[in-house]
Enzyme design. Structure first.
Site, PDB file in Angstrom:
ATOM      1  N   ASP A  67       0.567  -1.004  -0.143  1.00  0.00           N
ATOM      2  CA  ASP A  67      -0.060  -0.162   0.079  1.00  0.00           C
ATOM      3  C   ASP A  67       0.784   1.184  -0.420  1.00  0.00           C
ATOM      4  OD1 ASP A  67       1.008  -0.676   2.837  1.00  0.00           O
ATOM      5  OD2 ASP A  67      -0.853  -0.875   2.946  1.00  0.00           O
ATOM      6  N   ASP A 136      -8.539  -2.206  13.258  1.00  0.00           N
ATOM      7  CA  ASP A 136      -9.272  -2.339  13.541  1.00  0.00           C
ATOM      8  C   ASP A 136     -10.046  -3.887  12.137  1.00  0.00           C
ATOM      9  OD1 ASP A 136      -8.560  -1.707  10.442  1.00  0.00           O
ATOM     10  OD2 ASP A 136      -9.628   0.329  10.478  1.00  0.00           O
ATOM     11  N   HIS A 138      -8.176  -4.988   9.603  1.00  0.00           N
ATOM     12  CA  HIS A 138      -7.525  -4.169   8.318  1.00  0.00           C
ATOM     13  C   HIS A 138      -6.109  -4.611   8.618  1.00  0.00           C
ATOM     14  CE1 HIS A 138      -5.252  -0.562  10.086  1.00  0.00           C
ATOM     15  NE2 HIS A 138      -4.104  -1.682   8.935  1.00  0.00           N
ATOM     16  N   GLU A 143      -9.790  -1.966   4.670  1.00  0.00           N
ATOM     17  CA  GLU A 143     -10.629  -1.046   6.103  1.00  0.00           C
ATOM     18  C   GLU A 143     -11.454  -1.992   6.582  1.00  0.00           C
ATOM     19  OE1 GLU A 143      -8.547   0.129   8.309  1.00  0.00           O
ATOM     20  OE2 GLU A 143      -8.634   2.130   8.208  1.00  0.00           O
TER      21      GLU A 143
HETATM   22  C1  F6R Z   1       1.338  -1.668   6.470  1.00  0.00           C
HETATM   23  C2  F6R Z   1       0.400  -2.136   6.115  1.00  0.00           C
HETATM   24  C3  F6R Z   1      -1.069  -2.277   7.403  1.00  0.00           C
HETATM   25  C4  F6R Z   1      -0.385  -2.238   9.102  1.00  0.00           C
HETATM   26  C5  F6R Z   1      -1.075  -1.929   9.938  1.00  0.00           C
HETATM   27  C6  F6R Z   1      -0.131  -2.859  11.313  1.00  0.00           C
HETATM   28  O1  F6R Z   1       1.651  -1.625   4.999  1.00  0.00           O
HETATM   29  O2  F6R Z   1      -0.890  -2.754   5.277  1.00  0.00           O
HETATM   30  O3  F6R Z   1      -1.888  -2.879   7.736  1.00  0.00           O
HETATM   31  O4  F6R Z   1       0.263  -3.462   8.503  1.00  0.00           O
HETATM   32  O5  F6R Z   1      -1.791  -1.170  10.245  1.00  0.00           O
HETATM   33  O6  F6R Z   1       0.275  -1.786  10.981  1.00  0.00           O
HETATM   34  P1  F6R Z   1       1.842  -1.867  12.846  1.00  0.00           P
HETATM   35  O7  F6R Z   1       2.305  -2.983  11.855  1.00  0.00           O
HETATM   36  O8  F6R Z   1       1.940  -0.149  12.177  1.00  0.00           O
HETATM   37  O9  F6R Z   1       1.183  -1.812  13.537  1.00  0.00           O
END
Ligand code: F6R
Length: 260
Positions: A67, A136, A138, A143
Site C-alpha cells: 500500500d 480495526d 485491516h 478497512e
Molecule cells: C502497512 C499495512 C498495514 C499495517 C497495519 C499494522 O503496509 O499494510 O496493514 O500492517 O496497519 O501496522 P503496525 O504494524 O504499524 O501496527
C-alpha cells in the site's frame, strides 16, 4: 490457517525471516510482498542480518509493497516507498527497480492501480506476502467494509487507523486520509500469506481474524479462505484466542518436515 504463538518479537522475526530465506534458496527469482508499519521491522532487521552473513541474496527477487499513502511528496519520509528503502531495500542487494509500490502521486489513481495489478501479474504473482494487521482488522489498508474480492484501489482510512498511524507523523492531522492498497482479492492471490502481530492492542483484531466469522467487517478474516496462511503471534496478541492452547500444542508437536 496455521497459528503459531511464540515467546516474543525476536522469535517471530527470526521465524518469519526463515520463511523468506527458505523461499529464496529454493527460488532465487521469487516475488515477495512487503508490508510497512511497525510489525515487520524485526523481520526486515533479521533479513538484513542474514544477508550480511551471506545466507540470503535478493539480487534476483522482485518485491511489491502492499500500500501507499495518496499525495505524500516523493521526499516525504513516511511515503511507504521511502520507508521500505530505509528499513530493508538499501541494506540488501535488490537490483535497481526491483522494488515497486503503488504510485500515490499518479494523476490518474485508478489507472495507477490497474498498472500495479498488471505488474504483479506480469511478475508471476507473489510467492510470500508479509502482512501486519490493523487494530480495526485491516490488512493492507483494506478497512472494514472492504470487498473480500477487492483489487488495488483507493481507500479512505478510518479515524482509528489515522490515530494509530499518527505516531509516524508530526501531528495527527498530517496522516493522509486516502491511500492506495492492494485489495483483499489481490492479497489472497499470493501463494503464502505470512502475518505477524504483537501486543495486546492487536488481540481483538487477531481474535476476529482467526476465530470470528469471515466478514468484510473484519477484512483480515478473508485469510480464513486461503489455503496457506501462517500467523505468527506473541502471547499478548494471542491472548483473546479461544483455542490458544490448541494452537500451542499443535505447533509443539508439528513434524519438523512440514516447515511453515
Ligand atoms: C502497512 C499495512 C498495514 C499495517 C497495519 C499494522 O503496509 O499494510 O496493514 O500492517 O496497519 O501496522 P503496525 O504494524 O504499524 O501496527
Amino acid at each position: 490457517m496455521e497459528v503459531v504463538i511464540l515467546s516474543g518479537a525476536d522469535e517471530i522475526a527470526s521465524l518469519a525471516a526463515d520463511v523468506f530465506v527458505a523461499l529464496l534458496s529454493r527460488k532465487p527469482d521469487a516475488v515477495v510482498g512487503l508490508a510497512t508499519g511497525s510489525s515487520p521491522l524485526g523481520v526486515y532487521a533479521s533479513l538484513i542480518e542474514r544477508h550480511s552473513a551471506g545466507d540470503v541474496s535478493f539480487v534476483g527477487v522482485k518485491a511489491f509493497l502492499l500500500d501507499e499513502y495518496v499525495g505524500l511528496p516523493a521526499e516525504h519520509p513516511q511515503r511507504y516507498r521511502s520507508v521500505i528503502g530505509e528499513v530493508i531495500e538499501q541494506h540488501v542487494d535488490f537490483a535497481p527497480g526491483a522494488v515497486r509500490g503503488p504510485d500515490g502521486n499518479a494523476a490518474d489513481l485508478p489507472a495507477a492501480c490497474a498498472r500495479y495489478e498488471a505488474a504483479i501479474a506480469a511478475a508471476g504473482g507473489v510467492d510470500v506476502q508479509l502482512l501486519g494487521i490493523g487494530t480495526d482488522g485491516h490488512v493492507g489498508f483494506n478497512e472494514p467494509g472492504s470487498s473480500l474480492s477487492s483489487r488495488t484501489r483507493v481507500k479512505t482510512l478510518t479515524s482509528q487507523t489515522r490515530a494509530d498511524n499518527a505516531r509516524f507523523f508530526p501531528a495527527a492531522a498530517d496522516v493522509p486520509r486516502h491511500v492506495l492498497t492492494q485489495g483483499l482479492g489481490t492479497i489472497s492471490d499470493a501463494r503464502h500469506l505470512l502475518l505477524v502481530a504483537t501486543g495486546l492492542g492487536k488481540a481483538a483484531a487477531v481474535r476476529a481474524m482467526v476465530e470470528g466469522p469471515v466478514s468484510a467487517f473484519c477484512p483480515a478474516s478473508v485469510l480464513q479462505l486461503h489455503q496457506h496462511v501462517t500467523v505468527l503471534l506473541d502471547d499478548d496478541a494471542a491472548s483473546s484466542l479461544a483455542l490458544g492452547d490448541y494452537y500451542r500444542e499443535t505447533y509443539a508437536h508439528k513434524p519438523a518436515w512440514q516447515g511453515l
